[in-house]
Write an enzyme that holds these catalytic residues in place. Structure first.
Site, short mmCIF file in Angstrom:
data_model
loop_
_atom_site.label_atom_id
_atom_site.label_comp_id
_atom_site.label_asym_id
_atom_site.label_seq_id
_atom_site.Cartn_x
_atom_site.Cartn_y
_atom_site.Cartn_z
N GLU A 153 92.84 21.95 -46.84
CA GLU A 153 93.66 22.63 -47.94
C GLU A 153 95.06 22.97 -47.78
OE1 GLU A 153 90.80 25.21 -49.13
OE2 GLU A 153 91.34 26.78 -47.60
N ASP A 182 97.05 33.61 -49.26
CA ASP A 182 97.79 32.41 -49.70
C ASP A 182 99.44 32.51 -50.26
OD1 ASP A 182 95.18 31.59 -49.53
OD2 ASP A 182 94.95 31.91 -51.55
#
Length: 354
Positions: free
Chosen positions: A234, A53
């Site tokens: 997401e 991420d």
């Protein structure tokens, strides 16, 4: 056909999976890093260890990357950051934020996002993997994830140390059924700080107030409005190039090879956004699960770099991912060419040099 050392090791590990375990025991990720770093290329992954991420940023004459420490939830209790002058050599800044500074954090923190404002650095993050009643993941007898959401920490320098800014989550409720995770702050040309966030296939958009303690309501009085495009799961991200706003997100399942990055284009930050297509995905000859990315623009140029995580091959642990860089290019009409994931990474780029 001549095989590189890395590809030869990959072939052996596919044929004999036990060999991968032996390699890790001998030397951890450094033995099988798939990194072909040289004096002029970054190599992929760009630094050692399990990190996912990643959010890339430029502060002054340095590139910075803020990733999730990619391990089991009960081990994801701190953030490290990495800085570089040239995209080749990376300095690790350990433990810039951890559970000792976030008193309401109990389970995990991940997917950091950072922005500078008034000589302060604000680090936003998801914590506790908050759940709500009515979902199969909610356990009424285990309150560890009954409270949490998106928090914010602040520091005087990009490398911290960061301190909890509010003493509580910035967002802890489920607006429009979006799990409060995976936030991204985008500063528009008029100075507005837009706040994109959301898991569980819902994406919300808000506007931060001037001191980042809350949000400016929309004209209809709502705090957030849902802007979920087709396929959204997401990991929202936005950048501006040549007066075009590019909104990007991750689709698929983060635990497997279906994970990928797609995008849309619009003439303003608030959209609307219509899905155009995939820009980053797995390549079974290199790695799988390429996703949850960010983008860096080399200052003073039209060079753009995708910062993302992926899963080495073979990889038996869902949480073990590595951070990589690859070039992102555009067609004449502004659409994005598919990004090719590589072992070589990107070329050396020093900010301010020609």
């Amino acid at each position: 056909m001549k095989l590189s050392k890395t590809k030869f090791l990959m072939m052996i590990c596919k044929l004999f999976p036990w060999f991968f375990s032996v390699l890790l025991l001998l030397g951890g990720t450094s033995v099988f890093s798939q990194n072909e770093k040289s004096g002029q290329m970054s190599g992929n992954p760009i630094f050692e260890g399990w990190y996912a991420d990643p959010e890339g940023a430029v502060f002054g004459d340095e590139y910075w990357i803020y990733p999730t420490f990619s391990d089991d939830y009960d081990k994801q209790l701190h953030f490290d950051a990495f800085s570089s002058k040239d995209l080749i050599k990376w300095e690790k800044h350990e433990n810039i934020l951890d559970t000792t500074k976030i008193k309401w954090l109990r389970q995990a923190l991940w997917a950091p996002s950072i922005i500078e404002k008034d000589k302060k650095y604000y680090l936003f993050f998801g914590a506790n993997d908050i759940q709500r009643p009515g979902r199969s993941s909610y356990d009424p007898n285990n309150d560890i994830n009954h409270y949490g959401g998106i928090g914010v920490a602040v520091a005087d320098t990009p490398g911290g140390p960061f301190e909890d800014y509010l003493g509580e989550p910035l967002i802890s409720d489920f607006y429009n059924d979006a799990q409060p995770i995976d936030q991204f702050v985008f500063k528009d040309v008029d100075g507005t700080h837009y706040f994109f966030y959301g898991g569980w296939s819902h994406c919300n958009l808000g506007r931060l107030n001037d001191d980042f303690t809350g949000f400016v309501p929309w004209e209809d009085g709502s705090i957030f409005k849902e802007i979920t495009p087709e396929g959204y799961v997401e990991g929202p991200f936005m950048f501006l190039r040549r007066d075009i706003y590019y909104f990007m997100w991750s689709e698929g399942n983060w635990t497997d090879g279906s994970y990928r990055v797609v995008y849309a284009m619009a003439d303003k930050a608030t959209g609307p956004y219509k899905r155009i297509g995939t820009v980053l995905e797995s390549d079974e000859s290199v790695a799988t699960g390429a996703g949850h990315h960010s983008v860096i623009n080399v200052p003073g140029t039209d060079e753009w770099i995708m910062v993302y995580h992926r899963r080495p091959i073979p990889n038996e642990d869902r949480d073990h991912r590595v951070t990589c860089l690859d070039n992102m290019e555009f067609n004449k009409d502004g659409t994005i060419k598919p990004v090719k994931i590589t072992f070589g990474g990107v070329e050396k780029r020093t900010i301010g040099s020609k």
